[in-house]
Design a protein around this motif. Structure first.
Motif, PDB file in Angstrom:
ATOM      1  N   ASN A  42      25.435   1.951  16.622  1.00 22.05           N
ATOM      2  CA  ASN A  42      25.969   3.317  16.761  1.00 22.05           C
ATOM      3  C   ASN A  42      26.979   3.669  15.670  1.00 22.05           C
ATOM      4  O   ASN A  42      27.992   4.324  15.925  1.00 22.05           O
ATOM      5  CB  ASN A  42      26.604   3.515  18.152  1.00 22.05           C
ATOM      6  N   LEU A  43      26.695   3.245  14.442  1.00 18.76           N
ATOM      7  CA  LEU A  43      27.498   3.652  13.297  1.00 18.76           C
ATOM      8  C   LEU A  43      26.931   4.952  12.720  1.00 18.76           C
ATOM      9  O   LEU A  43      25.831   5.384  13.087  1.00 18.76           O
ATOM     10  CB  LEU A  43      27.482   2.559  12.222  1.00 18.76           C
ATOM     11  N   VAL A  44      27.694   5.572  11.810  1.00 21.82           N
ATOM     12  CA  VAL A  44      27.192   6.739  11.082  1.00 21.82           C
ATOM     13  C   VAL A  44      26.711   6.226   9.725  1.00 21.82           C
ATOM     14  O   VAL A  44      27.527   5.927   8.846  1.00 21.82           O
ATOM     15  CB  VAL A  44      28.293   7.804  10.898  1.00 21.82           C
ATOM     16  N   PRO A  45      25.388   6.084   9.521  1.00 25.10           N
ATOM     17  CA  PRO A  45      24.867   5.395   8.334  1.00 25.10           C
ATOM     18  C   PRO A  45      25.307   5.995   7.006  1.00 25.10           C
ATOM     19  O   PRO A  45      25.515   5.270   6.027  1.00 25.10           O
ATOM     20  CB  PRO A  45      23.345   5.503   8.502  1.00 25.10           C
ATOM     21  N   ARG A  46      25.496   7.321   6.943  1.00 25.50           N
ATOM     22  CA  ARG A  46      25.815   7.969   5.658  1.00 25.50           C
ATOM     23  C   ARG A  46      27.295   7.833   5.294  1.00 25.50           C
ATOM     24  O   ARG A  46      27.675   8.079   4.148  1.00 25.50           O
ATOM     25  CB  ARG A  46      25.427   9.443   5.707  1.00 25.50           C
ATOM     26  N   VAL A 100      31.860   2.235   5.300  1.00 24.76           N
ATOM     27  CA  VAL A 100      32.267   1.312   6.353  1.00 24.76           C
ATOM     28  C   VAL A 100      33.691   1.609   6.826  1.00 24.76           C
ATOM     29  O   VAL A 100      33.971   1.631   8.037  1.00 24.76           O
ATOM     30  CB  VAL A 100      32.158  -0.144   5.841  1.00 24.76           C
ATOM     31  N   LEU A 101      34.604   1.851   5.885  1.00 25.01           N
ATOM     32  CA  LEU A 101      35.996   2.097   6.243  1.00 25.01           C
ATOM     33  C   LEU A 101      36.123   3.307   7.169  1.00 25.01           C
ATOM     34  O   LEU A 101      36.839   3.261   8.176  1.00 25.01           O
ATOM     35  CB  LEU A 101      36.839   2.302   4.986  1.00 25.01           C
ATOM     36  N   THR A 102      35.412   4.385   6.848  1.00 19.92           N
ATOM     37  CA  THR A 102      35.474   5.585   7.688  1.00 19.92           C
ATOM     38  C   THR A 102      34.893   5.314   9.065  1.00 19.92           C
ATOM     39  O   THR A 102      35.430   5.777  10.085  1.00 19.92           O
ATOM     40  CB  THR A 102      34.743   6.757   7.018  1.00 19.92           C
ATOM     41  N   ASN A 103      33.794   4.561   9.146  1.00 24.70           N
ATOM     42  CA  ASN A 103      33.230   4.208  10.445  1.00 24.70           C
ATOM     43  C   ASN A 103      34.233   3.452  11.300  1.00 24.70           C
ATOM     44  O   ASN A 103      34.338   3.693  12.504  1.00 24.70           O
ATOM     45  CB  ASN A 103      31.964   3.363  10.252  1.00 24.70           C
ATOM     46  N   THR A 139      32.946  -4.886   2.036  1.00 26.96           N
ATOM     47  CA  THR A 139      31.960  -3.813   2.243  1.00 26.96           C
ATOM     48  C   THR A 139      32.621  -2.475   2.543  1.00 26.96           C
ATOM     49  O   THR A 139      31.920  -1.496   2.809  1.00 26.96           O
ATOM     50  CB  THR A 139      31.018  -4.161   3.418  1.00 26.96           C
ATOM     51  N   ALA A 140      33.951  -2.378   2.493  1.00 23.16           N
ATOM     52  CA  ALA A 140      34.676  -1.202   2.983  1.00 23.16           C
ATOM     53  C   ALA A 140      34.183   0.111   2.405  1.00 23.16           C
ATOM     54  O   ALA A 140      34.136   1.130   3.100  1.00 23.16           O
ATOM     55  CB  ALA A 140      36.173  -1.367   2.721  1.00 23.16           C
ATOM     56  N   LEU A 141      33.800   0.123   1.124  1.00 21.83           N
ATOM     57  CA  LEU A 141      33.404   1.373   0.479  1.00 21.83           C
ATOM     58  C   LEU A 141      31.892   1.569   0.418  1.00 21.83           C
ATOM     59  O   LEU A 141      31.413   2.564  -0.132  1.00 21.83           O
ATOM     60  CB  LEU A 141      34.006   1.440  -0.933  1.00 21.83           C
ATOM     61  N   GLN A 142      31.135   0.637   0.988  1.00 19.92           N
ATOM     62  CA  GLN A 142      29.679   0.803   1.057  1.00 19.92           C
ATOM     63  C   GLN A 142      29.303   1.737   2.195  1.00 19.92           C
ATOM     64  O   GLN A 142      29.993   1.812   3.221  1.00 19.92           O
ATOM     65  CB  GLN A 142      29.000  -0.550   1.311  1.00 19.92           C
ATOM     66  N   ARG A 143      28.190   2.422   2.039  1.00 17.80           N
ATOM     67  CA  ARG A 143      27.646   3.190   3.162  1.00 17.80           C
ATOM     68  C   ARG A 143      27.207   2.220   4.244  1.00 17.80           C
ATOM     69  O   ARG A 143      26.589   1.187   3.969  1.00 17.80           O
ATOM     70  CB  ARG A 143      26.477   4.048   2.702  1.00 17.80           C
TER      71      ARG A 143
END
Length: 280
Positions: free
Chosen positions: A88-92, A95-98, A137-141
């Motif tokens: 239930n993440l937001v794929p677009r 990672v940090l924002t999720n 991975t913080a800045l990866q989608r």
């Protein structure tokens, strides 16, 4: 203490959960096992109030959470974090924002609408990712990560809620054994270090035995076993899983994921931590 008092949930004529009564003390790590359709996910969703009981009530620390509405219900869902099989993440989003989305119920609506997070909240999110060994991975989608990485992001998001309880609905069902072990190790670490109650639905007996201090077995919407891992005998397994079409007992091999937790260390760690938790 989480108290589930004779809870039933019906979907039309189907009874998904039937008169379940349980008491779960703060700080336990509990595994719920059973076949698909046994009522495991429905039970967790009622605790989190994603769905309401048809009958019965649910209490936590003396508060009837099954009757909460509005802002008090949102606070409960903040305190009772939910981790799902499908992440239930937001794929677009990165990672940090999720992970930061786990703070939404702690913040004013205006800040949420503007998507403004403080430096302290961002530091919390990075710390949670570092704890789960995925800070790189913080800045990866989020959609570019592997399943195991996405589930760790979901756990980091749950930590951002600063919950009193974590419910994990089949958190390793779609993962390979290595990633499943990483996820279960993370949940156990949270349980031990923070003293947070963890209740997780599992298909695999070996995982439940290795990671959980208490196992609840469900069949046909009812609790048919409730005890320590060493009490899960062949007869108890038969009560939970029944028999195959020929009447033979279900082999535990079909539920195995080859995950091997370090149970003696878990018990020793819990014993060492209890005085510290009591003082806190």
């Amino acid at each position: 203490m989480l108290e589930i008092r004779n809870v039933t949930r019906r979907f039309g004529k189907t009874v998904a959960v039937n008169g379940v009564a349980l008491e779960i003390p703060q700080g336990q790590m509990v595994g719920i096992i059973g076949r698909s359709g046994a009522g495991k996910s429905t039970l967790l969703r009622m605790i989190n109030r994603l769905i309401d009981p048809s009958h019965g009530s649910i209490f936590f620390a003396g508060t009837e959470v099954s009757s909460l509405r509005g802002s008090t219900l949102r606070r409960w869902q903040r305190d009772c974090a939910m981790i799902f099989q499908q992440f239930n993440l937001v794929p677009r989003l990165d990672v940090l924002t999720n992970v930061l989305l786990g703070r939404l119920n702690h913040r004013p609506t205006a800040l949420n609408l503007l998507n403004i997070f403080s430096r302290e909240e961002r530091a919390m999110a990075i710390s949670a990712l570092e704890r789960l060994d995925i800070a790189q991975t913080a800045l990866q989608r989020a959609g570019t990560l592997s399943g195991g990485q996405q589930q760790r992001v979901a756990i980091a998001r749950a930590l951002m809620q600063q919950p009193r309880m974590i419910l994990a609905d089949e958190p390793i069902a779609s993962l390979d054994p290595l990633n499943a072990k990483v996820v279960m190790d993370a949940l156990r670490d949270i349980n031990l270090r923070e003293g947070i109650t963890v209740i997780t639905n599992l298909h695999t007996l070996d995982t439940a035995r290795n990671y959980c201090e208490r196992i609840i077995g469900m069949a046909g919407g009812k609790v048919v076993f409730d005890g320590a891992p060493e009490e899960l005998t062949r007869e108890a397994v038969r009560m939970v899983y029944g028999a195959d079409s020929d009447g033979a007992e279900i082999s535990e091999a079909i539920t195995s994921t080859s995950i091997r937790g370090e149970k003696p260390r878990k018990i020793a760690a819990r014993t060492a931590l209890k005085p510290a938790l009591a003082e806190a």
